[in-house]
Design a protein around this motif. Structure first.
Motif, mmCIF file in Angstrom:
data_model
loop_
_atom_site.group_PDB
_atom_site.id
_atom_site.type_symbol
_atom_site.label_atom_id
_atom_site.label_comp_id
_atom_site.label_asym_id
_atom_site.label_seq_id
_atom_site.Cartn_x
_atom_site.Cartn_y
_atom_site.Cartn_z
ATOM 1 N N GLU A 44 -26.694 -27.439 18.188
ATOM 2 C CA GLU A 44 -26.709 -26.818 16.868
ATOM 3 C C GLU A 44 -26.938 -27.927 15.856
ATOM 4 O O GLU A 44 -26.541 -29.066 16.082
ATOM 5 C CB GLU A 44 -25.369 -26.111 16.598
ATOM 6 N N THR A 45 -27.592 -27.598 14.756
ATOM 7 C CA THR A 45 -27.862 -28.606 13.740
ATOM 8 C C THR A 45 -27.267 -28.177 12.407
ATOM 9 O O THR A 45 -27.538 -27.080 11.925
ATOM 10 C CB THR A 45 -29.382 -28.809 13.573
ATOM 11 N N TYR A 46 -26.414 -29.032 11.840
ATOM 12 C CA TYR A 46 -25.813 -28.756 10.539
ATOM 13 C C TYR A 46 -26.110 -29.902 9.589
ATOM 14 O O TYR A 46 -25.711 -31.031 9.843
ATOM 15 C CB TYR A 46 -24.300 -28.565 10.676
ATOM 16 N N ARG A 47 -26.813 -29.610 8.516
ATOM 17 C CA ARG A 47 -27.219 -30.623 7.539
ATOM 18 C C ARG A 47 -27.869 -31.812 8.248
ATOM 19 O O ARG A 47 -27.553 -32.964 7.979
ATOM 20 C CB ARG A 47 -26.037 -31.085 6.692
ATOM 21 N N GLY A 48 -28.723 -31.495 9.209
ATOM 22 C CA GLY A 48 -29.484 -32.540 9.881
ATOM 23 C C GLY A 48 -28.741 -33.266 10.994
ATOM 24 O O GLY A 48 -29.327 -34.054 11.709
ATOM 25 N N TYR A 51 -25.169 -31.163 16.762
ATOM 26 C CA TYR A 51 -23.869 -30.954 17.374
ATOM 27 C C TYR A 51 -24.091 -30.354 18.749
ATOM 28 O O TYR A 51 -24.718 -29.313 18.890
ATOM 29 C CB TYR A 51 -23.033 -30.025 16.496
ATOM 30 N N PHE B 26 -16.493 -22.080 0.276
ATOM 31 C CA PHE B 26 -17.656 -22.899 0.633
ATOM 32 C C PHE B 26 -17.208 -24.078 1.505
ATOM 33 O O PHE B 26 -17.751 -24.317 2.584
ATOM 34 C CB PHE B 26 -18.318 -23.387 -0.657
ATOM 35 N N MET B 30 -16.894 -24.622 6.067
ATOM 36 C CA MET B 30 -17.458 -25.814 6.714
ATOM 37 C C MET B 30 -16.402 -26.588 7.487
ATOM 38 O O MET B 30 -16.713 -27.396 8.356
ATOM 39 C CB MET B 30 -18.063 -26.737 5.648
ATOM 40 N N PRO B 189 -18.635 -29.250 13.515
ATOM 41 C CA PRO B 189 -19.412 -28.103 13.040
ATOM 42 C C PRO B 189 -18.569 -27.173 12.166
ATOM 43 O O PRO B 189 -17.355 -27.127 12.324
ATOM 44 C CB PRO B 189 -19.802 -27.395 14.343
ATOM 45 N N PRO B 190 -19.224 -26.452 11.252
ATOM 46 C CA PRO B 190 -18.510 -25.488 10.420
ATOM 47 C C PRO B 190 -17.850 -24.430 11.297
ATOM 48 O O PRO B 190 -18.453 -23.979 12.261
ATOM 49 C CB PRO B 190 -19.613 -24.847 9.573
ATOM 50 N N GLU B 244 -35.666 -29.103 6.089
ATOM 51 C CA GLU B 244 -35.019 -28.920 7.399
ATOM 52 C C GLU B 244 -35.962 -28.289 8.421
ATOM 53 O O GLU B 244 -35.949 -28.652 9.591
ATOM 54 C CB GLU B 244 -33.759 -28.062 7.250
ATOM 55 N N ASP B 248 -36.180 -30.683 11.248
ATOM 56 C CA ASP B 248 -35.302 -30.303 12.361
ATOM 57 C C ASP B 248 -35.771 -29.061 13.106
ATOM 58 O O ASP B 248 -35.214 -28.720 14.143
ATOM 59 C CB ASP B 248 -33.874 -30.039 11.844
ATOM 60 N N LEU B 254 -26.800 -23.167 6.449
ATOM 61 C CA LEU B 254 -26.113 -24.252 5.753
ATOM 62 C C LEU B 254 -27.082 -25.026 4.854
ATOM 63 O O LEU B 254 -26.702 -25.491 3.783
ATOM 64 C CB LEU B 254 -25.439 -25.198 6.756
ATOM 65 N N SER B 258 -26.450 -25.341 0.976
ATOM 66 C CA SER B 258 -26.323 -26.690 0.417
ATOM 67 C C SER B 258 -27.363 -26.912 -0.669
ATOM 68 O O SER B 258 -27.083 -27.523 -1.701
ATOM 69 C CB SER B 258 -26.511 -27.732 1.517
ATOM 70 N N VAL B 294 -27.419 -36.492 2.199
ATOM 71 C CA VAL B 294 -26.241 -36.198 3.018
ATOM 72 C C VAL B 294 -26.267 -36.950 4.353
ATOM 73 O O VAL B 294 -25.237 -37.060 5.015
ATOM 74 C CB VAL B 294 -26.047 -34.681 3.274
ATOM 75 N N LEU B 306 -17.375 -33.241 3.810
ATOM 76 C CA LEU B 306 -18.221 -32.077 3.525
ATOM 77 C C LEU B 306 -19.310 -32.407 2.501
ATOM 78 O O LEU B 306 -19.813 -31.535 1.801
ATOM 79 C CB LEU B 306 -17.359 -30.897 3.073
ATOM 80 N N ASP B 307 -19.671 -33.676 2.399
ATOM 81 C CA ASP B 307 -20.822 -34.119 1.593
ATOM 82 C C ASP B 307 -20.677 -33.902 0.084
ATOM 83 O O ASP B 307 -21.605 -33.438 -0.576
ATOM 84 C CB ASP B 307 -22.108 -33.467 2.110
ATOM 85 N N VAL B 311 -24.086 -34.179 -2.249
ATOM 86 C CA VAL B 311 -24.477 -33.015 -3.039
ATOM 87 C C VAL B 311 -24.092 -33.178 -4.514
ATOM 88 O O VAL B 311 -24.931 -33.027 -5.392
ATOM 89 C CB VAL B 311 -23.859 -31.727 -2.452
#
Lengths: 112, 406
Positions: A44-48, A51, B26, B30, B189-190, B244, B248, B254, B258, B294, B306-307, B311
């Motif tokens: 899984e990818t969260y903010r780049g 995971y 929010f 996360m 992970p969130p 992204e 990615d 997210l 964000s 981030v 949590l950045d 941000v």
């Protein structure tokens, strides 16, 4: 008697349930489990940030049956749960010494 | 204050109040499931203490008095709201103080995202109000009623005073606090993306009050600030998502959330000063820059959970500096400086940079000092076992999700 334990893909539960009913098996115990095998996990990818999820969700189905029908039930479960793709799961069979139906006190294969 | 203006300021104040719970969701989504209540409580704690602190002493230090020493810090004329009535101005002062009190509430709350998963609640309970008085109030004063604003820098709804200020404070706080156990090797992970998305929705909704309400009137500037808030958030959410997708491979929830928040942060200082396609440009730029920003924490080794830095600090800085390019006083009939793209010289850009540099240095140093003092006195970190088993149970004796509630 035998305990048949099957670890299957969650979306195959409905098919397995129907197959067991057709094989005249009326009782089963179901547990949500996680595990690892040849299938591996997923990413899984969260903010780049990647995971790695190593353990994937599966369902564990447990059934107690008489010795005579064991092979037939195992085959039915395997046929119903299979997709031919990696990650279909496993089935194993273990011996059961005794069984009790709590309501009536019946023991052994009568309690199945 | 006219009736129409008063109505809009009061409505805006309520919208901004709703942002603190929105921020809590929010961040809480996360966070890990074992720490989500601690995160919510860090935010709700601000809703308990900041309103009281603001009317007792914060407001007078931030806004009262004029000139001389009051260019640096306000006088005590309005302590306990002394002499603030409703007879002379139709309640305008009371409405404005309430509106600004919402800002005083959410600004310290922004920092909670950085210290997530490991800060002792007792330390946060002291840190947040002390930070509000020693950092938020002076910077707010300099920007809105003191020397930085007088020099010519502009900050419509709090890019420098709120986001850069809290964002750099978050960096100072985590440098004292240290990394989470297992970071960055272990993924974090969130635990609930739906909670993140509803928090984002609440933030965006509330932000219309934050920005358009900062016109302190029901007027054209408020309308344009409203439009800018709408556009910049969308543009930044879009540009973050596109980065992204290219980098990615997926459009992520997210990323959208964000980006929206980064766009809202970036347009905050500029909301009442830019027009036309300016807000879209600011949003697009902020979304791309923050998306990459981030990633800095893992390269530089500071655990901003949590950045908040990537941000709020980066987004606020981007928006504040871009005012130097996009400010369009002719559109507003305003007497603020002109941006470079509208024929202005570099003077406004210089003042924007100066104001942010001052805020960054002051906020970083004082925040570091507050955290350091807490560390050597009561301690700022939970013990290792609590960090592993979760702060919800150890710090609050509560559990967010009971596996079997029946």
């Amino acid at each position: 008697m035998k305990l048949i334990t099957a670890v299957i893909k969650p979306f195959k539960l409905e098919d397995v349930k129907v197959a067991l009913k057709e094989a005249d098996v009326v009782g089963l115990t179901l547990t949500e489990v996680k595990g690892a095998g040849r299938q591996g996990g997923h990413t899984e990818t969260y903010r780049g940030t990647e995971y790695q999820v190593e353990f994937v969700p599966k369902l564990k189905v447990e059934i107690v049956v008489g010795d005579d029908v064991t092979d037939r039930v195992v085959d039915a479960v395997a046929a119903a749960a299979g997709t031919g793709k990696i990650g279909d799961g496993k089935i194993w069979v273990t011996g059961v010494d005794d069984l009790v139906r709590i309501r009536t006190g019946e023991r052994g294969v009568d309690a199945v | 204050m006219e009736n129409g203006d008063l109505a809009w300021v009061l409505a805006s104040a309520a919208l901004v109040m709703f942002m603190t719970p929105g921020l809590a969701f929010f961040y809480g989504g996360m966070d890990r499931s074992r720490n989500v209540l601690n995160m919510l409580m860090m935010n709700f704690w601000c809703l308990l203490v900041m309103p009281l602190l603001w009317v007792i002493i914060g407001f007078t230090l931030a806004q009262s008095g004029d000139g001389g020493i009051n260019n640096w810090i306000g006088n005590l004329d309005a302590v306990f709201l002394n002499d603030i009535g409703i007879a002379d101005d139709n309640g305008g002062a009371i409405a404005t103080i309430a509106f600004l009190g919402m800002f005083a509430t959410i600004t310290p709350a922004l920092i909670s995202g950085a210290v997530a998963d490991r800060m002792k609640f007792s330390a946060w309970a002291i840190f947040a109000p002390v930070w509000m008085l020693l950092v938020f109030v002076p910077v707010f004063r300099w920007v809105y009623a003191g020397w930085l604003g007088d020099r010519g820098s502009i900050d419509f709804a709090g890019g420098t005073a709120i986001h850069v200020n809290a964002g750099i404070a978050a960096l100072a706080a985590v440098m004292v606090l240290g990394k989470r156990k297992g970071w960055p090797q272990e993924g974090h992970p969130p635990h609930s993306m739906p909670l993140v998305m509803i928090g984002t929705g609440i933030l965006w909704f509330g932000w219309f009050g934050f920005n358009a309400g900062s016109a302190l009137g029901a007027n054209g500037q408020a309308a344009q600030a409203f439009m800018n808030t709408f556009l910049a958030a969308a543009a930044a959410g879009l540009s973050w998502c596109i980065v992204e997708k290219i980098r990615d491979g997926h459009f992520t929830n997210l990323g959208a959330a964000s980006g929206i928040v980064a766009g809202l942060v970036a347009i905050t200082p500029a909301a009442g000063y830019v027009s036309g396609m300016g807000p879209i440009a600011i949003g697009l730029i902020a979304g791309v820059i923050c998306c990459f920003a981030v990633g800095l924490k893992s390269k530089l080794g500071y655990d901003d959970a949590l950045d908040v830095v990537g941000v709020h600090f980066v987004g606020g800085l981007v928006g504040s500096v871009l005012i130097g390019f996009f400010a369009s006083p002719d559109f507003f009939g305003g007497d603020f400086g002109e941006g470079l793209f509208y024929g202005g010289n570099a003077e406004l850009l210089f003042e924007q940079i100066l104001a942010n540099v001052v805020a960054i240095i002051y906020s970083f140093v004082v925040t570091f000092g507050i955290m350091y003092l807490l560390k050597v006195t009561i301690g700022v970190r939970v013990d290792e076992e609590t960090e592993t088993t979760g702060l919800d149970l150890a710090e609050h004796s509560e559990n967010a999700y009971h596996e079997s509630a029946a």
